[in-house]
Design a protein around this motif. Structure first.
Motif, PDB file in Angstrom:
ATOM      1  N   PRO A  46       0.825  -1.270  -0.054  1.00 57.12           N
ATOM      2  CA  PRO A  46      -0.124  -0.089   0.057  1.00 57.12           C
ATOM      3  C   PRO A  46       0.774   1.303  -0.142  1.00 57.12           C
ATOM      4  O   PRO A  46       2.013   1.071   0.425  1.00 57.12           O
ATOM      5  CB  PRO A  46      -0.958  -0.071   1.399  1.00 57.12           C
ATOM      6  N   VAL A  47       0.257   2.337  -0.627  1.00 56.97           N
ATOM      7  CA  VAL A  47       1.088   3.573  -0.426  1.00 56.97           C
ATOM      8  C   VAL A  47       0.261   4.522   0.361  1.00 56.97           C
ATOM      9  O   VAL A  47      -0.736   5.116  -0.062  1.00 56.97           O
ATOM     10  CB  VAL A  47       1.019   4.202  -2.031  1.00 56.97           C
ATOM     11  N   PRO A  48       0.475   4.842   1.655  1.00 57.17           N
ATOM     12  CA  PRO A  48       0.204   5.573   2.527  1.00 57.17           C
ATOM     13  C   PRO A  48       0.394   7.004   2.236  1.00 57.17           C
ATOM     14  O   PRO A  48       1.421   7.488   1.567  1.00 57.17           O
ATOM     15  CB  PRO A  48       0.602   5.123   3.954  1.00 57.17           C
ATOM     16  N   GLU A  49      -0.422   7.933   2.431  1.00 58.28           N
ATOM     17  CA  GLU A  49      -0.152   9.456   2.559  1.00 58.28           C
ATOM     18  C   GLU A  49      -0.014   9.948   1.045  1.00 58.28           C
ATOM     19  O   GLU A  49       0.547  11.073   0.938  1.00 58.28           O
ATOM     20  CB  GLU A  49       0.962   9.861   3.400  1.00 58.28           C
ATOM     21  N   ALA A  50      -0.339   9.175   0.084  1.00 62.60           N
ATOM     22  CA  ALA A  50      -0.645   9.805  -1.224  1.00 62.60           C
ATOM     23  C   ALA A  50      -1.835  10.649  -1.367  1.00 62.60           C
ATOM     24  O   ALA A  50      -3.018  10.445  -0.691  1.00 62.60           O
ATOM     25  CB  ALA A  50      -0.857   8.711  -2.224  1.00 62.60           C
ATOM     26  N   THR A  51      -1.645  11.939  -2.160  1.00 65.24           N
ATOM     27  CA  THR A  51      -2.769  12.872  -2.132  1.00 65.24           C
ATOM     28  C   THR A  51      -3.547  12.139  -3.390  1.00 65.24           C
ATOM     29  O   THR A  51      -3.125  11.825  -4.472  1.00 65.24           O
ATOM     30  CB  THR A  51      -2.186  13.924  -2.522  1.00 65.24           C
ATOM     31  N   VAL A  52      -4.864  12.323  -3.288  1.00 68.22           N
ATOM     32  CA  VAL A  52      -5.747  12.056  -4.245  1.00 68.22           C
ATOM     33  C   VAL A  52      -6.686  13.294  -4.277  1.00 68.22           C
ATOM     34  O   VAL A  52      -7.262  13.733  -3.488  1.00 68.22           O
ATOM     35  CB  VAL A  52      -6.806  10.717  -3.869  1.00 68.22           C
ATOM     36  N   LEU A  53      -6.596  14.046  -6.002  1.00 67.54           N
ATOM     37  CA  LEU A  53      -7.394  15.005  -6.189  1.00 67.54           C
ATOM     38  C   LEU A  53      -8.404  14.696  -7.225  1.00 67.54           C
ATOM     39  O   LEU A  53      -8.052  13.982  -7.786  1.00 67.54           O
ATOM     40  CB  LEU A  53      -6.239  16.035  -6.828  1.00 67.54           C
ATOM     41  N   VAL A  54      -9.546  15.319  -6.996  1.00 74.47           N
ATOM     42  CA  VAL A  54     -10.281  15.119  -7.988  1.00 74.47           C
ATOM     43  C   VAL A  54     -11.364  16.496  -8.029  1.00 74.47           C
ATOM     44  O   VAL A  54     -11.794  17.061  -7.227  1.00 74.47           O
ATOM     45  CB  VAL A  54     -11.736  14.186  -7.634  1.00 74.47           C
ATOM     46  N   GLY A  55     -10.781  17.318  -9.002  1.00 71.75           N
ATOM     47  CA  GLY A  55     -11.028  18.862  -9.048  1.00 71.75           C
ATOM     48  C   GLY A  55     -10.732  19.656  -7.978  1.00 71.75           C
ATOM     49  O   GLY A  55      -9.634  19.405  -7.587  1.00 71.75           O
ATOM     50  N   ALA A  56     -11.465  20.243  -7.001  1.00 75.27           N
ATOM     51  CA  ALA A  56     -11.234  21.032  -5.909  1.00 75.27           C
ATOM     52  C   ALA A  56     -11.395  20.002  -4.722  1.00 75.27           C
ATOM     53  O   ALA A  56     -10.810  20.599  -3.530  1.00 75.27           O
ATOM     54  CB  ALA A  56     -12.018  21.966  -5.755  1.00 75.27           C
ATOM     55  N   ASP A  57     -11.612  18.774  -4.904  1.00 80.81           N
ATOM     56  CA  ASP A  57     -11.779  18.010  -3.661  1.00 80.81           C
ATOM     57  C   ASP A  57     -10.345  17.047  -3.548  1.00 80.81           C
ATOM     58  O   ASP A  57      -9.919  17.005  -4.711  1.00 80.81           O
ATOM     59  CB  ASP A  57     -12.873  17.119  -3.975  1.00 80.81           C
ATOM     60  N   ARG A  58     -10.235  16.866  -2.279  1.00 84.53           N
ATOM     61  CA  ARG A  58      -8.707  16.058  -2.257  1.00 84.53           C
ATOM     62  C   ARG A  58      -8.773  15.408  -0.872  1.00 84.53           C
ATOM     63  O   ARG A  58      -9.606  15.738  -0.066  1.00 84.53           O
ATOM     64  CB  ARG A  58      -7.557  17.111  -2.116  1.00 84.53           C
ATOM     65  N   THR A  59      -8.075  14.492  -0.681  1.00 88.41           N
ATOM     66  CA  THR A  59      -7.829  13.614   0.521  1.00 88.41           C
ATOM     67  C   THR A  59      -6.473  12.848   0.477  1.00 88.41           C
ATOM     68  O   THR A  59      -5.887  13.030  -0.610  1.00 88.41           O
ATOM     69  CB  THR A  59      -9.075  12.547   0.475  1.00 88.41           C
ATOM     70  N   GLU A  60      -6.150  11.973   1.501  1.00 83.49           N
ATOM     71  CA  GLU A  60      -4.765  11.254   1.531  1.00 83.49           C
ATOM     72  C   GLU A  60      -5.188   9.791   1.761  1.00 83.49           C
ATOM     73  O   GLU A  60      -6.254   9.751   2.484  1.00 83.49           O
ATOM     74  CB  GLU A  60      -4.022  11.802   2.505  1.00 83.49           C
ATOM     75  N   THR A  61      -4.590   8.946   1.125  1.00 83.77           N
ATOM     76  CA  THR A  61      -4.621   7.572   1.416  1.00 83.77           C
ATOM     77  C   THR A  61      -4.338   7.356   2.804  1.00 83.77           C
ATOM     78  O   THR A  61      -3.405   7.967   3.389  1.00 83.77           O
ATOM     79  CB  THR A  61      -3.975   6.722   0.576  1.00 83.77           C
ATOM     80  N   ASP A  62      -4.760   6.421   3.457  1.00 87.44           N
ATOM     81  CA  ASP A  62      -4.592   5.918   4.864  1.00 87.44           C
ATOM     82  C   ASP A  62      -3.451   4.872   4.858  1.00 87.44           C
ATOM     83  O   ASP A  62      -2.754   4.694   3.791  1.00 87.44           O
ATOM     84  CB  ASP A  62      -5.910   5.216   5.763  1.00 87.44           C
TER      85      ASP A  62
END
Length: 92
Positions: free
Chosen positions: A46-62
């Motif tokens: 797994p790749v933790p703390e990768a940033t996932v962006l979709v338009g203006a929305d963003r989150t990080e992987t756990d």
């Protein structure tokens, strides 16, 4: 399956598995939403703390490489970023 490259003295190919699942979520009649579930891994880890962006929305992987976003239905571009890796971009 997406491919991404680790950046460093040795360019190594790493497989980045991104599992995208969209489920209807409870929303108002005027604003339906779907849940986007993303899993990011490299070389079967797994790749933790990768940033996932979709338009203006963003989150990080756990720690397990999972991320969840709630989005409006329709086409989107998903971008995954992590220091030490080349960005990955996918239209969904």
């Amino acid at each position: 399956m997406w491919k991404l490259q680790r950046v460093g003295p040795w360019l190594r190919r790493a497989a980045c598995l991104v599992v995208v699942s969209a489920y209807p979520a409870v929303g108002t009649a005027a604003q339906p939403v779907v849940t986007l579930r993303v899993t990011v891994s490299s070389e079967a880890a797994p790749v933790p703390e990768a940033t996932v962006l979709v338009g203006a929305d963003r989150t990080e992987t756990d720690a397990a490489g999972h991320a969840v976003l709630r989005l409006a239905p329709g086409p989107h571009t998903v971008i995954v970023r992590k220091a030490g890796f080349v960005d990955v971009r996918q239209d969904i």
